[in-house]
Enzyme design. Structure first.
Site, PDB file in Angstrom:
ATOM      1  N   ASN A 208       0.852  -1.187   0.000  1.00 62.77           N
ATOM      2  CA  ASN A 208       0.000   0.000   0.000  1.00 62.77           C
ATOM      3  C   ASN A 208       0.888   1.238   0.000  1.00 62.77           C
ATOM      4  O   ASN A 208       2.115   1.130   0.052  1.00 62.77           O
ATOM      5  CB  ASN A 208      -0.961  -0.022   1.201  1.00 62.77           C
ATOM      6  CG  ASN A 208      -0.205  -0.083   2.516  1.00 62.77           C
ATOM      7  OD1 ASN A 208       0.496   0.853   2.870  1.00 62.77           O
ATOM      8  ND2 ASN A 208      -0.344  -1.192   3.229  1.00 62.77           N
ATOM      9  N   PRO A 303      -3.596 -11.584  10.512  1.00 61.59           N
ATOM     10  CA  PRO A 303      -3.956 -11.340  11.909  1.00 61.59           C
ATOM     11  C   PRO A 303      -4.114  -9.835  12.127  1.00 61.59           C
ATOM     12  O   PRO A 303      -3.386  -9.047  11.520  1.00 61.59           O
ATOM     13  CB  PRO A 303      -2.745 -11.869  12.683  1.00 61.59           C
ATOM     14  CG  PRO A 303      -1.614 -11.853  11.702  1.00 61.59           C
ATOM     15  CD  PRO A 303      -2.228 -12.084  10.353  1.00 61.59           C
TER      16      PRO A 303
HETATM   17  O1  C5P Z   1      -8.937  -2.124  10.322  1.00 60.93           O
HETATM   18  P1  C5P Z   1      -8.014  -1.044   9.918  1.00 60.93           P
HETATM   19  O2  C5P Z   1      -6.898  -1.529   9.027  1.00 60.93           O
HETATM   20  O3  C5P Z   1      -8.633   0.197   9.371  1.00 60.93           O
HETATM   21  O4  C5P Z   1      -7.338  -0.575  11.308  1.00 60.93           O
HETATM   22  C1  C5P Z   1      -6.297   0.281  11.356  1.00 60.93           C
HETATM   23  C2  C5P Z   1      -5.549   0.105  12.634  1.00 60.93           C
HETATM   24  O5  C5P Z   1      -5.359  -1.266  12.928  1.00 60.93           O
HETATM   25  C3  C5P Z   1      -4.137   0.650  12.535  1.00 60.93           C
HETATM   26  O6  C5P Z   1      -3.767   1.103  13.821  1.00 60.93           O
HETATM   27  C4  C5P Z   1      -3.322  -0.538  12.102  1.00 60.93           C
HETATM   28  O7  C5P Z   1      -1.966  -0.408  12.490  1.00 60.93           O
HETATM   29  C5  C5P Z   1      -4.009  -1.664  12.829  1.00 60.93           C
HETATM   30  N1  C5P Z   1      -3.987  -2.952  12.128  1.00 60.93           N
HETATM   31  C6  C5P Z   1      -3.248  -3.981  12.652  1.00 60.93           C
HETATM   32  N2  C5P Z   1      -3.266  -5.202  12.031  1.00 60.93           N
HETATM   33  C7  C5P Z   1      -3.997  -5.400  10.916  1.00 60.93           C
HETATM   34  C8  C5P Z   1      -4.769  -4.354  10.382  1.00 60.93           C
HETATM   35  C9  C5P Z   1      -4.719  -3.131  11.008  1.00 60.93           C
HETATM   36  O8  C5P Z   1      -2.566  -3.784  13.651  1.00 60.93           O
HETATM   37  N3  C5P Z   1      -3.992  -6.610  10.339  1.00 60.93           N
END
Ligand code: C5P
Length: 397
Positions: A208, A303
């Protein structure tokens, strides 16, 4: 002022060792208690007598000096210091530190210590620029070793360029900075940053646009407040912050393992843009273009590192902060995300196209806590980081 600060000063073998004599004077003028250690090579440049006369105490020279072991073992000597200063730090001494060697008193003290270490390198410009030295410096920085200098200028060997040891007063200023106990002194904070790369085959991956800029700025701001920072980073565009312990990972699963290994921590800040999925059908050899059509990729969920740590039954950090990069209904989505993931705060931002936030230098955030949503004005990522680090310090106080 350095009143009653205990400094273990290791004097390495280089022409700059003569400046260490002035450094001892300057440190003592400010109230520091200086215990000198002279390497064998250092003795070729300054005498033990002048070092001990200026320090006002015995100079330690030999690992196998039984009197010293009876009076104070090398372990105690290395740990009774508030700070170890290596000046001059030669290429050889730094290489020993990188390799974890302990074959003389100086290297043994550096391996045995749990005190912070500040090095003031001094060497010929070619030695400084050599890839081996530069590799060693990167490793030492990643290990959390502090650096002051070297400066550029004319050198004793007649060449010109970087390699001159910093002047004693500059080293004193670095010592004062290193010993400054910020509001996060003694606190261990974990920060994740950067994107993750999820392999498709050995040469292709899913990624990304995260540059790692915001996570890096946050880690830097936490270091500046005196925290011990473990920085777990995916393959980011920006270099990691100085003064943090850096753990490099590629995939989300590697990031989770690195995070679990880095705990316990007082706070954990999850600024990484973790990929939601990985390719289960990732190939160990390069996928070839065939006439039969395009490959089909199968995905499995990664995860959720933030949710995993937020819901830990034991050993959960006292403060867990997540990020939410949203493109619409930012506050509503981020508030729901805070609940769903079980974290304490969410730093929410609008990354819609046109905001220039993803990969840019500025950020426009809303901090969501259990008390509600707080809208911050648009500011640089560095300012967001400093403000967030202040809030973290208040929360951990
Ligand atoms: O669910 P989303 O990706 O929007 O959530 C963002 C937050 O969750 C961020 O703080 C990101 O670092 C964390 N995250 C994580 N592991 C993932 C997906 C997101 O720690 N697999």
């Amino acid at each position: 002022m350095l009143a009653s600060k205990r400094i273990l000063l290791i004097i390495g073998g280089g022409i700059a060792a003569f400046k260490a004599l002035d450094l001892i004077r300057r440190l003592r003028e400010r109230g520091a208690d200086v215990t000198p250690v002279l390497t064998r090579a250092g003795e070729e440049f300054v005498t033990p007598l002048s070092v001990s006369a200026l320090a006002g105490r015995k100079v330690f020279r030999d690992l196998f000096d039984l009197t010293d072991e009876a009076e104070m073992g090398h372990i105690e000597l290395s740990r009774s210091a508030d700070l170890i200063v290596v000046a001059p730090a030669t290429a050889d001494l730094m290489a020993k530190m990188v390799g974890g060697l302990a074959n003389d008193l100086a290297s043994t003290l550096l391996l045995a210590t749990d005190a912070p270490v500040l090095v003031a390198p001094a060497m010929n410009v070619r030695m400084w620029q050599h890839p081996a030295t530069q590799r060693n410096i990167a490793t030492l920085k990643a290990d959390g070793i502090g650096f002051v200098g070297p400066e550029s200028g004319d050198m004793a060997c007649g060449e010109h360029g970087p390699g001159r040891m910093s002047e004693p007063l500059e080293i004193v200023a670095a010592v004062e900075r290193a010993l400054w106990a910020g509001p996060l002194a003694g606190k261990r904070v974990l920060v994740t940053s950067g994107p993750t790369h999820e392999p498709i085959d050995p040469v292709r991956y899913i990624a990304n646009r995260s540059s790692g800029a915001q996570g890096t700025a946050i880690a830097r701001a936490l270091v500046a407040l005196g925290a011990q920072v473990v920085f777990v980073t995916g393959p980011a565009d920006v270099p990691p912050p100085d003064g943090a312990e850096v753990v490099r990972v590629r995939t989300a699963r590697e990031m989770l393992h690195a995070v679990e290994a880095a705990l316990p921590a007082d706070a954990a800040i999850f600024a990484a843009a973790v990929a939601d999925w990985h390719v289960t059908s990732a190939s160990t050899s390069k996928i070839k273009k065939t006439k039969g059509g395009v490959p089909t990729l199968e995905f499995a969920e990664n995860p959720d590192i933030l949710a995993t740590v937020s819901t830990m039954k034991s050993g959960r950090p006292g403060l867990v902060v997540g990020f939410a990069a949203e493109t619409d209904d930012v506050i509503a989505h981020a508030t729901a995300k805070r609940q769903r993931k079980g974290c304490d705060w969410i730093v929410a931002n609008d990354v819609s196209e046109g905001t220039g936030i993803m990969g840019g230098t500025e950020n426009d955030i809303t901090l969501i806590t259990m008390d509600g949503a707080e809208d911050w004005p648009r500011m640089s990522k560095g300012e967001v980081a400093a403000r967030l680090a202040d809030r973290i310090a208040q929360a951990l106080a």
